[in-house]
Design an enzyme around this catalytic site. Structure first.
Site, PDB file in Angstrom:
ATOM      1  N   TRP A 100       0.811  -1.374  -0.167  1.00  0.00           N
ATOM      2  CA  TRP A 100      -0.111  -0.236   0.018  1.00  0.00           C
ATOM      3  C   TRP A 100       0.645   1.392   0.226  1.00  0.00           C
ATOM      4  O   TRP A 100       0.627   2.032  -0.618  1.00  0.00           O
ATOM      5  CB  TRP A 100      -0.833  -0.012   1.175  1.00  0.00           C
ATOM      6  CG  TRP A 100      -1.963  -1.341   1.209  1.00  0.00           C
ATOM      7  CD1 TRP A 100      -1.907  -2.058   2.079  1.00  0.00           C
ATOM      8  CD2 TRP A 100      -2.988  -1.583   0.239  1.00  0.00           C
ATOM      9  NE1 TRP A 100      -2.945  -3.117   1.929  1.00  0.00           N
ATOM     10  CE2 TRP A 100      -3.460  -2.631   0.572  1.00  0.00           C
ATOM     11  CE3 TRP A 100      -3.062  -0.664  -1.191  1.00  0.00           C
ATOM     12  CZ2 TRP A 100      -4.667  -3.078  -0.205  1.00  0.00           C
ATOM     13  CZ3 TRP A 100      -4.109  -1.437  -1.728  1.00  0.00           C
ATOM     14  CH2 TRP A 100      -4.847  -2.727  -1.481  1.00  0.00           C
ATOM     15  N   ASP A 167      -1.901   6.693   6.108  1.00  0.00           N
ATOM     16  CA  ASP A 167      -2.906   5.728   5.722  1.00  0.00           C
ATOM     17  C   ASP A 167      -3.099   4.661   6.836  1.00  0.00           C
ATOM     18  O   ASP A 167      -2.435   3.909   7.185  1.00  0.00           O
ATOM     19  CB  ASP A 167      -2.291   4.932   4.478  1.00  0.00           C
ATOM     20  CG  ASP A 167      -3.301   3.695   4.106  1.00  0.00           C
ATOM     21  OD1 ASP A 167      -4.295   3.569   4.532  1.00  0.00           O
ATOM     22  OD2 ASP A 167      -3.139   3.133   3.118  1.00  0.00           O
ATOM     23  N   LYS A 191     -12.189  -2.044   6.930  1.00  0.00           N
ATOM     24  CA  LYS A 191     -11.615  -2.645   7.909  1.00  0.00           C
ATOM     25  C   LYS A 191     -11.735  -2.595   9.182  1.00  0.00           C
ATOM     26  O   LYS A 191     -11.985  -3.352   9.973  1.00  0.00           O
ATOM     27  CB  LYS A 191      -9.991  -2.531   7.540  1.00  0.00           C
ATOM     28  CG  LYS A 191      -9.688  -3.378   6.215  1.00  0.00           C
ATOM     29  CD  LYS A 191      -8.212  -2.897   5.665  1.00  0.00           C
ATOM     30  CE  LYS A 191      -8.201  -3.442   4.187  1.00  0.00           C
ATOM     31  NZ  LYS A 191      -7.753  -2.626   3.445  1.00  0.00           N
TER      32      LYS A 191
HETATM   33  C1  LIG Z   1      -7.117  -2.211   2.047  1.00  0.00           C
HETATM   34  C2  LIG Z   1      -6.070  -1.227   2.365  1.00  0.00           C
HETATM   35  C3  LIG Z   1      -6.159  -0.037   1.259  1.00  0.00           C
HETATM   36  C4  LIG Z   1      -6.836  -0.014  -0.053  1.00  0.00           C
HETATM   37  O1  LIG Z   1      -8.241   0.503   0.455  1.00  0.00           O
HETATM   38  P1  LIG Z   1      -9.180   0.553  -0.822  1.00  0.00           P
HETATM   39  O2  LIG Z   1     -10.326   1.206   0.224  1.00  0.00           O
HETATM   40  O3  LIG Z   1      -9.662  -0.895  -1.340  1.00  0.00           O
HETATM   41  O4  LIG Z   1      -8.576   1.367  -1.752  1.00  0.00           O
HETATM   42  C5  LIG Z   1      -4.992   1.057   1.525  1.00  0.00           C
HETATM   43  N1  LIG Z   1      -4.044   0.951   2.362  1.00  0.00           N
HETATM   44  C6  LIG Z   1      -4.296  -0.017   3.522  1.00  0.00           C
HETATM   45  C7  LIG Z   1      -3.375  -0.118   4.756  1.00  0.00           C
HETATM   46  C8  LIG Z   1      -5.271  -1.070   3.387  1.00  0.00           C
HETATM   47  O5  LIG Z   1      -5.323  -2.075   4.279  1.00  0.00           O
END
Ligand SMILES: *Cc1c(COP(=O)(O)O)cnc(C)c1O
Length: 354
Positions: A100, A167, A191
């Site tokens: 990511w 993030d 998540k």
């Molecule tokens: C799942 C995830 C993403 C991607 O998220 P989307 O909403 O599918 O774009 C980005 N960063 C992390 C740390 C993730 O766990």
């Protein structure tokens, strides 16, 4: 049979949230209308959105500190680009701790210079680089707090004189840290907060408006701030279900209480991985994530037996990501301790069969 869901995302949410979410599809708070058919400008929805935005800030202890909470679309993946678009004038500094992060770096490079301060790609991202300093001549520092795929998590964030963008998709609302250290936090809802379809962005207003480029309307955080996160139709249902989860979190004692639960689950899981000779942990011990535990089975001949035992016990979502292999137990806020207990018992039982 209700399954024990260790899925990495979309993932388990509190069972009572599923119940309330399904009721609202038929009749939202006895209004005679479904959450799916009301106007996003109706008082009912404006109240939902305002409560969700306020509660997100309250749980992060960021109310009255110059932050705004927005519910946007496009996932965390759009935030890779959008955060850089709003922050990168000349140069951004990035920590490369997984797939990511690497994607965030790729998007930032479309907009300007990127200084990669450290990377753990040399060891398939099984640790968090620590030997680096955040320079003061960059526009911002970007990091990924929890690496969902590899099972590592930043425990100590570096000192930074520049704004910090994070993030936090896979560990937001899971541990009590000083969130005011961050200037922009973004997280896909799916998540730890709600269903797929909404992305939470928490942004400190005073870091915005400093880049010279003209921003497309929808990719300008200030557009969404000015319109109270309703510039266009927000993801109504995803916001509503996120609100239900945030209320659940508050009723259950907020982040510090859930952190205690999360630590218990992680401790149980990792001690099994360490004690059981059939399994090897993937992530470096000091960087282990409390949310995603990654491990492998070192006796391939037992794979089929193990997976049959998991299936018989109703354990779902344990397969590792293709870039790591093996297994990944995702233990988000809503996963009960009992589910981890059951998984650990199965791992123990496998040992007796070896
Ligand atoms: C799942 C995830 C993403 C991607 O998220 P989307 O909403 O599918 O774009 C980005 N960063 C992390 C740390 C993730 O766990």
């Amino acid at each position: 049979m209700k399954k024990h869901n260790f899925s990495a995302g979309p993932c388990i949410l509190p069972q009572e949230v599923f119940g309330k979410a399904s009721e609202a599809v038929l009749d939202l708070d006895r209004s005679g209308l479904s959450i799916l058919e009301i106007s996003h400008r109706s008082k009912a929805f404006v109240d939902i959105l305002e409560e969700a935005r306020g509660l997100a800030l309250e749980l992060l202890n960021l109310q009255d500190k110059g932050y705004q909470a927005l519910f946007l679309q496009g996932g965390a993946s759009l935030q890779f680009y959008m955060s850089a678009l709003n922050m990168l004038e000349k140069k951004g500094a990035y920590l490369d701790t997984g797939s990511w992060s690497a994607k965030a770096i790729k998007e930032a490079r479309l907009l300007g210079e990127v200084d990669v301060l450290g990377s753990s790609s040399d060891k398939n991202y099984n640790y968090i680089p620590k030997d680096y300093k955040v320079p003061s001549d960059v526009d911002y520092f970007h990091c990924t707090s929890n690496n969902t795929i590899f099972g590592t998590q930043i425990k100590d964030f570096p000192k930074s004189d520049v704004p910090v963008v994070c993030d936090m998709s896979s560990d937001i609302f899971s541990r009590d840290i000083d969130f005011s250290y961050f200037d922009i936090i973004y997280a896909g809802a799916q998540k730890n907060m709600g269903p797929a379809g909404a992305t939470l962005v928490v942004v400190k207003e005073d870091v915005l408006g400093k880049v010279s480029r003209k921003l497309p309307t929808m990719l300008d955080y200030q557009t969404h701030i000015k319109k109270d996160s309703s510039f266009n139709t927000p993801p109504v249902y995803a916001v509503y279900v996120s609100l239900l989860t945030l209320r659940w979190l508050k009723e259950n004692g907020g982040i510090s209480a859930i952190q205690e639960q999360n630590e218990k689950k992680a401790k149980l899981m990792y001690s099994e991985i360490d004690i059981n000779p059939l399994f090897d942990g993937f992530a470096a011990k000091e960087d282990r994530s409390t949310m995603n535990a990654t491990f492998t089975l070192n006796k391939p001949e037992l794979k089929e037996t193990f997976e049959q035992m998991l299936a018989d016990a109703g354990i779902n979502g344990l397969n590792g990501h293709r870039s790591v292999g093996g297994y990944r137990a995702s233990m988000y806020n809503a996963l009960p301790l009992d589910s981890v207990q059951l998984l650990v018992e199965i791992m123990d039982e496998l040992e007796t069969k070896a």
